[in-house]
Design a protein around this motif. Structure first.
Motif, PDB file in Angstrom:
ATOM      1  N   SER A   1       0.801  -0.298 -13.308  1.00  0.00           N
ATOM      2  CA  SER A   1      -0.619  -0.144 -13.585  1.00  0.00           C
ATOM      3  C   SER A   1      -0.916   1.108 -14.399  1.00  0.00           C
ATOM      4  O   SER A   1      -1.919   1.160 -15.100  1.00  0.00           O
ATOM      5  CB  SER A   1      -1.415  -0.099 -12.267  1.00  0.00           C
ATOM      6  OG  SER A   1      -1.279  -1.302 -11.564  1.00  0.00           O
ATOM      7  N   VAL A   2      -0.069   2.131 -14.279  1.00  0.00           N
ATOM      8  CA  VAL A   2      -0.320   3.386 -14.999  1.00  0.00           C
ATOM      9  C   VAL A   2       0.757   3.673 -16.036  1.00  0.00           C
ATOM     10  O   VAL A   2       0.841   4.795 -16.542  1.00  0.00           O
ATOM     11  CB  VAL A   2      -0.437   4.575 -14.013  1.00  0.00           C
ATOM     12  CG1 VAL A   2      -1.685   4.459 -13.160  1.00  0.00           C
ATOM     13  CG2 VAL A   2       0.806   4.679 -13.132  1.00  0.00           C
ATOM     14  N   THR A   3       1.594   2.686 -16.342  1.00  0.00           N
ATOM     15  CA  THR A   3       2.625   2.889 -17.361  1.00  0.00           C
ATOM     16  C   THR A   3       2.581   1.834 -18.459  1.00  0.00           C
ATOM     17  O   THR A   3       2.716   2.165 -19.646  1.00  0.00           O
ATOM     18  CB  THR A   3       4.030   2.888 -16.725  1.00  0.00           C
ATOM     19  OG1 THR A   3       4.202   1.690 -15.957  1.00  0.00           O
ATOM     20  CG2 THR A   3       4.230   4.102 -15.822  1.00  0.00           C
ATOM     21  N   PHE A   4       2.383   0.576 -18.100  1.00  0.00           N
ATOM     22  CA  PHE A   4       2.419  -0.494 -19.096  1.00  0.00           C
ATOM     23  C   PHE A   4       1.263  -0.370 -20.094  1.00  0.00           C
ATOM     24  O   PHE A   4       1.454  -0.439 -21.299  1.00  0.00           O
ATOM     25  CB  PHE A   4       2.366  -1.860 -18.417  1.00  0.00           C
ATOM     26  CG  PHE A   4       3.676  -2.294 -17.806  1.00  0.00           C
ATOM     27  CD1 PHE A   4       4.654  -1.367 -17.477  1.00  0.00           C
ATOM     28  CD2 PHE A   4       3.938  -3.626 -17.559  1.00  0.00           C
ATOM     29  CE1 PHE A   4       5.848  -1.759 -16.913  1.00  0.00           C
ATOM     30  CE2 PHE A   4       5.140  -4.037 -16.990  1.00  0.00           C
ATOM     31  CZ  PHE A   4       6.097  -3.100 -16.668  1.00  0.00           C
TER      32      PHE A   4
ATOM     33  N   GLN B   1       0.827  -1.210   0.000  1.00  0.00           N
ATOM     34  CA  GLN B   1       0.000   0.000   0.000  1.00  0.00           C
ATOM     35  C   GLN B   1       0.864   1.264   0.000  1.00  0.00           C
ATOM     36  O   GLN B   1       0.531   2.253  -0.655  1.00  0.00           O
ATOM     37  CB  GLN B   1      -0.931  -0.003   1.213  1.00  0.00           C
ATOM     38  CG  GLN B   1      -1.906  -1.161   1.240  1.00  0.00           C
ATOM     39  CD  GLN B   1      -2.694  -1.280  -0.051  1.00  0.00           C
ATOM     40  OE1 GLN B   1      -3.177  -0.293  -0.597  1.00  0.00           O
ATOM     41  NE2 GLN B   1      -2.826  -2.505  -0.553  1.00  0.00           N
ATOM     42  N   MET B   2       1.987   1.237   0.714  1.00  0.00           N
ATOM     43  CA  MET B   2       2.898   2.387   0.714  1.00  0.00           C
ATOM     44  C   MET B   2       3.470   2.632  -0.679  1.00  0.00           C
ATOM     45  O   MET B   2       3.737   3.777  -1.070  1.00  0.00           O
ATOM     46  CB  MET B   2       4.035   2.149   1.710  1.00  0.00           C
ATOM     47  CG  MET B   2       3.601   2.138   3.169  1.00  0.00           C
ATOM     48  SD  MET B   2       4.924   1.536   4.255  1.00  0.00           S
ATOM     49  CE  MET B   2       6.247   2.680   3.860  1.00  0.00           C
ATOM     50  N   ALA B   3       3.645   1.559  -1.443  1.00  0.00           N
ATOM     51  CA  ALA B   3       4.249   1.679  -2.772  1.00  0.00           C
ATOM     52  C   ALA B   3       3.334   2.363  -3.775  1.00  0.00           C
ATOM     53  O   ALA B   3       3.760   2.668  -4.893  1.00  0.00           O
ATOM     54  CB  ALA B   3       4.645   0.297  -3.289  1.00  0.00           C
ATOM     55  N   ASN B   4       2.090   2.641  -3.400  1.00  0.00           N
ATOM     56  CA  ASN B   4       1.204   3.356  -4.313  1.00  0.00           C
ATOM     57  C   ASN B   4       1.611   4.809  -4.504  1.00  0.00           C
ATOM     58  O   ASN B   4       0.967   5.532  -5.280  1.00  0.00           O
ATOM     59  CB  ASN B   4      -0.244   3.278  -3.808  1.00  0.00           C
ATOM     60  CG  ASN B   4      -0.919   1.969  -4.173  1.00  0.00           C
ATOM     61  OD1 ASN B   4      -1.044   1.631  -5.347  1.00  0.00           O
ATOM     62  ND2 ASN B   4      -1.338   1.213  -3.174  1.00  0.00           N
ATOM     63  N   VAL B   5       2.662   5.241  -3.817  1.00  0.00           N
ATOM     64  CA  VAL B   5       3.200   6.575  -4.097  1.00  0.00           C
ATOM     65  C   VAL B   5       3.733   6.634  -5.523  1.00  0.00           C
ATOM     66  O   VAL B   5       3.806   7.721  -6.123  1.00  0.00           O
ATOM     67  CB  VAL B   5       4.318   6.940  -3.094  1.00  0.00           C
ATOM     68  CG1 VAL B   5       3.770   7.012  -1.680  1.00  0.00           C
ATOM     69  CG2 VAL B   5       5.494   5.970  -3.177  1.00  0.00           C
ATOM     70  N   GLY B   6       4.099   5.477  -6.090  1.00  0.00           N
ATOM     71  CA  GLY B   6       4.613   5.434  -7.458  1.00  0.00           C
ATOM     72  C   GLY B   6       3.576   5.876  -8.475  1.00  0.00           C
ATOM     73  O   GLY B   6       3.773   6.871  -9.188  1.00  0.00           O
ATOM     74  N   PRO B   7       2.428   5.163  -8.574  1.00  0.00           N
ATOM     75  CA  PRO B   7       1.404   5.615  -9.520  1.00  0.00           C
ATOM     76  C   PRO B   7       0.853   6.994  -9.183  1.00  0.00           C
ATOM     77  O   PRO B   7       0.469   7.742 -10.086  1.00  0.00           O
ATOM     78  CB  PRO B   7       0.319   4.537  -9.416  1.00  0.00           C
ATOM     79  CG  PRO B   7       0.611   3.782  -8.170  1.00  0.00           C
ATOM     80  CD  PRO B   7       2.081   3.881  -7.947  1.00  0.00           C
TER      81      PRO B   7
END
Length: 460
Positions: free
Chosen positions: A123-126, A49-55
């Motif tokens: 999810s927002v790049t591929f 959940q913390m990794a959602n900073v990426g998208p």
């Protein structure tokens, strides 16, 4: 050439969530080695959940600095980070550090964050990149996404990770009575872990190889003619206009907004004509969004945090089967949804209640840990495995149904889908992390030395 492009698109899709899916199916072995033990799934859940900073970063950059991020460069960075993180994890996964007097697998947790960052950002790049190619290749990409969950599960089944047995171990002890010292032999049951067919190092190296294949597939795919390039060449010969990341990122949200399902939310695929617009009342939309939030909290936050407490009391073999088979249930549910799509709100509500019931049973067994119902019974082992598989399968199918329904309503409805899915996942993870790791509401114990009520104690 078309067949080669389909193979490249499929290989590219397998890199979307293969790293995190690989972590989950390897958890039955990791909990036997890493100091977090049964609490490890809750750490992985909150880190994802913390990794959602990426998208979030990519989306904000696209909104406020359009054109600054180019999809090709971003994907190269994302996949390269995934390859490096997987490679480092292969050699550093069992390294520990002492913090505040307690041993923690800091290297594993940090690298898990980077792997989660890669997969969440995919999810927002591929998909925006795939939308530049011919439409038929997008469907193949989603097949690859499904394989990103299936392949690690099959590898873990072949590995036999975390399988153990109970064995009688004898100890010689000296007992002093007065002036006499008497030697005595004490026998007790202890857990002995069976060696996997290949090590965790090999498993993570295989995940590294899959990420590397994804990188190579993208390298060749990025050199394929783009759909918009071809149309521009036909209209204006000699003047090629390239797609920019900010032009298509919003379109990507229509089909891939979060991890909920490793497949397209539109079973017909991107290349087909969009379904006829259907209008839903505010009440029906609120009902759908409530279900999405609830189901996302259960599947991505609450239940994964306690899977070890729910399954390990039945033995490591049961946990191993649960982790791998439930991982397979996600892509299989997507396949079923592709061939049997439904827009019935009644069926959606029924599946949500059924999946919640399976989740409630899993949670109840976690609360009763380390002495759940039907312990040391084949029925108990079979029921907990089946319950987890049906929990994952029914709720995954429900989320695909929600995507199909909302897509036929409007694109903004799908944007809200993604927001509420992420919100539910975050709330579920934030709720469970302190309950598991701070307040220690769930109890663990060695399987072979459990002291349970008569009739449920482990046997040698």
């Amino acid at each position: 050439m078309a067949l080669l492009t389909h193979l490249l698109a499929c290989a590219f899709g397998t890199g979307s969530w293969v790293a995190i899916n690989g972590l989950w199916v390897e958890v039955p072995l990791l909990v036997t080695v890493l100091p977090e033990q049964w609490d490890l799934p809750s750490y992985i859940t909150i880190i994802i959940q913390m990794a959602n900073v990426g998208p979030l970063f990519v989306t904000l950059m696209n909104r406020f600095r359009p054109g600054l991020l180019k999809e090709v460069a971003v994907i190269y960075v994302v996949v390269s980070v995934g390859v490096i993180a997987c490679l480092l994890l292969s050699f550093l996964w069992n390294h520990t550090s002492v913090i505040a007097g307690k041993s923690h697998s800091i290297a594993f947790l940090i690298l898990t964050f980077f792997l989660s960052l890669v997969d969440c950002t995919s999810s927002v790049t591929f998909l925006p990149f795939m939308m530049q190619l011919q439409p038929q290749y997008t469907t193949t990409f989603f097949i690859g996404e499904g394989l990103s969950g299936l392949i690690p599960a099959l590898i873990a089944l072949g590995q036999g990770s975390g399988i153990s047995s109970c064995a009688n171990v004898s100890y010689e002890v000296n007992i002093t009575t007065g002036n006499e010292t008497v030697e005595n032999t004490i026998s007790q049951l202890e857990t002995q872990y069976l060696l996997p067919k290949f090590s965790t190092l090999v498993f993570f190296l295989l995940m590294t190889a899959m990420m590397l294949i994804c990188l190579l597939a993208f390298f060749f795919l990025s050199r394929q003619p783009k759909v918009w390039e071809l149309s521009q060449q036909q209209l204006f010969p000699g003047n090629i206009v390239l797609n920019s990341f900010d032009q298509i990122l919003d379109e990507a949200a229509d089909s891939q907004l979060s991890r909920g399902c490793s497949c397209s939310k539109d079973p017909k695929g991107q290349g087909d004509i969009l379904p006829e617009k259907v209008s839903y009342s505010l009440t029906k939309l609120a009902f759908i969004y409530l279900l999405i939030t609830w189901v996302s909290a259960l599947t991505n936050g609450v239940l994964p945090s306690v899977q070890s407490y729910s399954c390990l009391p039945y033995g490591h073999t049961t946990y191993h089967l649960t982790a791998t088979l439930s991982s397979m249930a996600n892509p299989l549910a997507c396949v079923v949804a592709a061939f049997l799509p439904s827009r019935s709100l009644f069926l959606m509500g029924f599946l949500t209640m059924a999946g919640t019931g399976f989740g409630a049973y899993n949670m109840a067994m976690a609360v009763m840990s380390p002495c759940p119902l039907l312990q040391q019974s084949q029925w108990g082992d079979a029921i907990i495995v089946l319950s987890w598989v049906l929990f994952t399968g029914t709720l995954t199918y429900m989320k695909v149904m929600a995507g199909v329904i909302l897509r036929s309503h409007s694109r903004s409805a799908l944007v809200w889908y993604g927001m509420l899915e992420q919100l539910g996942s975050l709330l579920g993870a934030l709720l469970m992390f302190p309950l598991v790791n701070i307040y220690s509401l769930f109890k663990s114990a060695d399987y072979c030395s459990l002291q349970c009520p008569v009739g449920r104690a482990p046997q040698g």
